[in-house]
Design a protein around this motif. Structure first.
Motif, PDB file in Angstrom:
ATOM      1  N   LYS D  31       0.831  -1.213   0.000  1.00  0.00           N
ATOM      2  CA  LYS D  31       0.000   0.000   0.000  1.00  0.00           C
ATOM      3  C   LYS D  31       0.864   1.261   0.000  1.00  0.00           C
ATOM      4  O   LYS D  31       0.603   2.209  -0.740  1.00  0.00           O
ATOM      5  CB  LYS D  31      -0.920   0.019   1.227  1.00  0.00           C
ATOM      6  N   PHE D  32       1.875   1.274   0.854  1.00  0.00           N
ATOM      7  CA  PHE D  32       2.714   2.472   0.971  1.00  0.00           C
ATOM      8  C   PHE D  32       3.447   2.742  -0.346  1.00  0.00           C
ATOM      9  O   PHE D  32       3.650   3.896  -0.732  1.00  0.00           O
ATOM     10  CB  PHE D  32       3.728   2.313   2.116  1.00  0.00           C
ATOM     11  N   TYR D  33       3.844   1.655  -1.024  1.00  0.00           N
ATOM     12  CA  TYR D  33       4.505   1.823  -2.323  1.00  0.00           C
ATOM     13  C   TYR D  33       3.579   2.526  -3.309  1.00  0.00           C
ATOM     14  O   TYR D  33       3.979   3.450  -4.019  1.00  0.00           O
ATOM     15  CB  TYR D  33       4.913   0.449  -2.865  1.00  0.00           C
ATOM     16  N   ASN D  34       2.307   2.108  -3.311  1.00  0.00           N
ATOM     17  CA  ASN D  34       1.362   2.720  -4.243  1.00  0.00           C
ATOM     18  C   ASN D  34       1.070   4.181  -3.900  1.00  0.00           C
ATOM     19  O   ASN D  34       0.706   4.964  -4.769  1.00  0.00           O
ATOM     20  CB  ASN D  34       0.068   1.900  -4.315  1.00  0.00           C
ATOM     21  N   TRP D  35       1.206   4.567  -2.630  1.00  0.00           N
ATOM     22  CA  TRP D  35       1.053   5.975  -2.238  1.00  0.00           C
ATOM     23  C   TRP D  35       2.322   6.787  -2.502  1.00  0.00           C
ATOM     24  O   TRP D  35       2.337   7.989  -2.223  1.00  0.00           O
ATOM     25  CB  TRP D  35       0.725   6.095  -0.740  1.00  0.00           C
ATOM     26  N   GLY D  36       3.411   6.155  -2.954  1.00  0.00           N
ATOM     27  CA  GLY D  36       4.667   6.884  -3.186  1.00  0.00           C
ATOM     28  C   GLY D  36       5.447   7.157  -1.911  1.00  0.00           C
ATOM     29  O   GLY D  36       6.276   8.066  -1.859  1.00  0.00           O
ATOM     30  N   TRP D  37       5.211   6.358  -0.871  1.00  0.00           N
ATOM     31  CA  TRP D  37       5.855   6.598   0.423  1.00  0.00           C
ATOM     32  C   TRP D  37       7.167   5.832   0.579  1.00  0.00           C
ATOM     33  O   TRP D  37       7.963   6.162   1.454  1.00  0.00           O
ATOM     34  CB  TRP D  37       4.923   6.174   1.574  1.00  0.00           C
ATOM     35  N   VAL D  38       7.356   4.774  -0.203  1.00  0.00           N
ATOM     36  CA  VAL D  38       8.537   3.923  -0.031  1.00  0.00           C
ATOM     37  C   VAL D  38       9.175   3.622  -1.385  1.00  0.00           C
ATOM     38  O   VAL D  38       9.636   2.513  -1.646  1.00  0.00           O
ATOM     39  CB  VAL D  38       8.197   2.611   0.726  1.00  0.00           C
ATOM     40  N   THR D  39       9.228   4.662  -2.211  1.00  0.00           N
ATOM     41  CA  THR D  39       9.791   4.589  -3.559  1.00  0.00           C
ATOM     42  C   THR D  39      11.241   4.096  -3.528  1.00  0.00           C
ATOM     43  O   THR D  39      12.018   4.545  -2.680  1.00  0.00           O
ATOM     44  CB  THR D  39       9.755   6.003  -4.164  1.00  0.00           C
ATOM     45  N   GLY D  40      11.588   3.222  -4.464  1.00  0.00           N
ATOM     46  CA  GLY D  40      12.996   2.856  -4.648  1.00  0.00           C
ATOM     47  C   GLY D  40      13.698   2.358  -3.399  1.00  0.00           C
ATOM     48  O   GLY D  40      14.809   2.786  -3.132  1.00  0.00           O
ATOM     49  N   THR D  41      13.080   1.485  -2.652  1.00  0.00           N
ATOM     50  CA  THR D  41      13.602   0.866  -1.418  1.00  0.00           C
ATOM     51  C   THR D  41      13.611   1.825  -0.214  1.00  0.00           C
ATOM     52  O   THR D  41      14.023   1.424   0.879  1.00  0.00           O
ATOM     53  CB  THR D  41      15.021   0.247  -1.559  1.00  0.00           C
ATOM     54  N   GLY D  42      13.177   3.073  -0.392  1.00  0.00           N
ATOM     55  CA  GLY D  42      13.131   4.010   0.745  1.00  0.00           C
ATOM     56  C   GLY D  42      12.078   3.611   1.768  1.00  0.00           C
ATOM     57  O   GLY D  42      11.201   2.799   1.483  1.00  0.00           O
TER      58      GLY D  42
END
Lengths: 239, 239, 239, 239
Positions: D31-42
């Motif tokens: 979910k967080f990836y889709n919100w742009g919160w954990v882009t590119g392993t962040g």
């Protein structure tokens, strides 16, 4: 299904029909979550079917709602005090939505579904109107095709491209329940409206049925987003 | 499948082939809904296969369309009056799309698929062009790679990076059907265009087949969004 | 599976391993489509495994690519002329990607995967740099945590928060193939870079393997989007 | 399941219960990836259950995490040095998250879940506050309904519409571990806060349980996004 304590009148929210309100509410809430309308437990949805009102619970992750989380109220029911409302199904571990009296106000006008969102576009247009015109007032837009997605009023057909859409804006209050009076006042002042904006808060949108409430809510959100972008580009909302 | 009343010529919209127009239209509409192109029942899609035109219905939630909701027209068919159009399948509970004569205008030019969106990026570029250049005119952009996703004209290959893409803009009308005449006029003035913008409304895009109409529509929407952002940053659309 | 004509060396793209390049490329392209990186057939992806290069085809809807649509080249292979490239699998109905020589340039540097996007954020930063600094030059940003997602150079570990990330920008050309020379020149001038921006076009990003190419591409796109927003807010990209 | 080497205490991350931390973390990260919160392993996520801390690994694609990739620490455990931390499950091929001591600081305050995002909205508000007020300070906003999604402090109920929400901002450091001291200092200065912004980096948000951490993180991100848009429109964050 660890919700054994919620077993009062469970049959009211158990149906294999995807169009049953207890199935539609979870489905709608998942969609609204993805649009950013019910972020972080905000917002809510309610459907009337005959003399039953189905309501999503308060303070929960809206995208995870299950049919057995749904409250059922008899309709009509007193708006105040909460303790007088005739719940015929109450999930024991959950609280009923603070929006309940606002939803009831819409149902008393004949609505079949009422949606409450915290859409940022809605909030931003209330901030822009507040700055331009001070307290009170309404959001106005004209000459945009999507206006045709909004009814002109009960039984009056849809608005036209050259019409000016007006959505009243009410002041926010500390407690959501306390919005009811000013929402009803706005309904009297704008008898044809199907929506009321709440300043720095969001919007209430209703419709004759679920499809109409949802598509009207989408059309309004489209118009609010467009209006914010138009403002950034220096283009007025009305001709 | 409670649509028993729609049983006239049902076989025309029943196929297990995912590439059949009656399956492609629901699939495309779901995608377009997620892009914000057909919000709140707006927009539409139509596909020609041989002498059959398949059209999504009017006034419904586009992301929920099912194959049995699709209208089928014989092609060619009169554009006016609506009552003369030769429907060979008509879902009884639904209304045919108000875009029908506009789709027919594209099919008469040889298109295999026509898409109508209410994309906000399309609307915003028409507002920006209106302010800069007054009524009429066209959207122009050059020196952007994505321009290469748009054909130079029928049988002329694709545009180049250094070419200037021009999309005509027509005035909106109170009734969607009434756009047909000015759409056809724009097609005569811009004989190589595969798209016409409608001011304060959206866009009509067509293509030789479904894949071309869809990817051209995507490339144009990309260019409109980029153009709005370029405008915000003070960067001109043409070199 | 109507692609009978593509049956040459089909076994090279048939695998039940989700990590096989012929399965990864369709999967990546679907994700990239949803991020807006490969809109309307734009962009592309290529993976090297041993002495095989797997490449997505040209001019197709990237979100619909299937394993049997993948081209396979022997590596090494001549970059020019195209007719000399040693294809060991060629889907007959499709064209190889125009990006092929650019992907090969990255593989000759030791990359395991190369991604080409038309991301609007990438295009917008090239436009902003062009306006501020004229032709040539590079995109520079520092003091943003996400910079740590980009390698300092082959075998040199990752960049630090206080480092300045520099991504070279090359001029676009009429034909994608003709970018190869200036891409290789940028690789010589910036020997530690894992990406080259193409003005008014997009970006090429590569990495030692698929995960590194993809996450580096995401980190860069994050930085470009942030940089555009910083510019709108009047905040400089470097301290 | 080629992770045979990770077989130490595998039972700690194997459960058919979707509410088990080893299943929740992959689900949340998607979910967080889709919100742009954990882009590119962040970014990262950690859950405490009893005396076990479950942590997502470092440097991997967050949307692809599987239960067998999860680290398990005994709680309490030393924050420093890393070699003293009592890991009772360690996927051999992966590195533990650099956020570990920061997550532990939140768990020592009684948190049940801690989320770290690189949200661009969080980064942008730190940049705006830095420019307006110089180093140090905090993000402040009032009179927005969504503030009610944030607790007033442990056991103090939720904030009110008229309250001013304050989120402390700490300076970023070269190494993520080195943020721990200033994060703990901010927790002392703002004893009621459930979140700390890290300048030019992102945010740490925690909550009594997973649902609270996630919905508080969503509400904060909503407020940061709204604040950036308000700033663009020239509307102040507090009344």
């Amino acid at each position: 299904m660890t919700q054994g304590a919620e077993a009062n009148n469970d049959h009211l929210v158990q149906s294999s029909d995807p169009e049953h309100p207890a199935n539609l509410i979870p489905d709608l809430c998942r969609k609204f979550y993805n649009w950013g309308w019910v972020t972080g437990t905000g917002g809510g949805t309610s459907i009337r079917r005959g003399d039953h009102i189905f309501i999503a619970p308060s303070g929960v992750q809206k995208e995870l709602i299950q049919p057995h989380n749904i409250f059922v109220l008899e309709f009509p029911t007193p708006k105040y005090p909460p303790s007088d409302r005739k719940y015929i199904r109450k999930p024991l571990s959950l609280k009923p939505s603070a929006c309940t009296p606002l939803f009831l106000a819409a149902f008393e006008q004949g609505a079949g579904c009422c949606i409450h969102t915290h859409s940022q576009w809605a909030v931003l247009v209330t901030l822009l109107v507040e700055r331009e015109k001070g307290p009170g007032g309404c959001f106005e837009i004209s000459n945009i095709e999507q206006i045709k997605g909004i009814p002109r009023g009960k039984g009056k057909g849809m608005m036209g491209f050259f019409d000016t859409l007006r959505i009243p804006i009410i002041e926010n209050t500390a407690h959501e329940e306390d919005l009811t009076e000013s929402l009803e006042k706005a309904m009297v002042e704008y008898p044809d409206t199907y929506a009321v904006l709440v300043k720095r808060h969001g919007i209430y949108v209703w419709g004759d049925d679920v499809a109409k409430a949802k598509t009207q809510c989408e059309s309004l959100d489209y118009l609010f987003q467009l209006a914010v972008e138009m403002h950034k580009l220096g283009i007025p909302w009305t001709k």
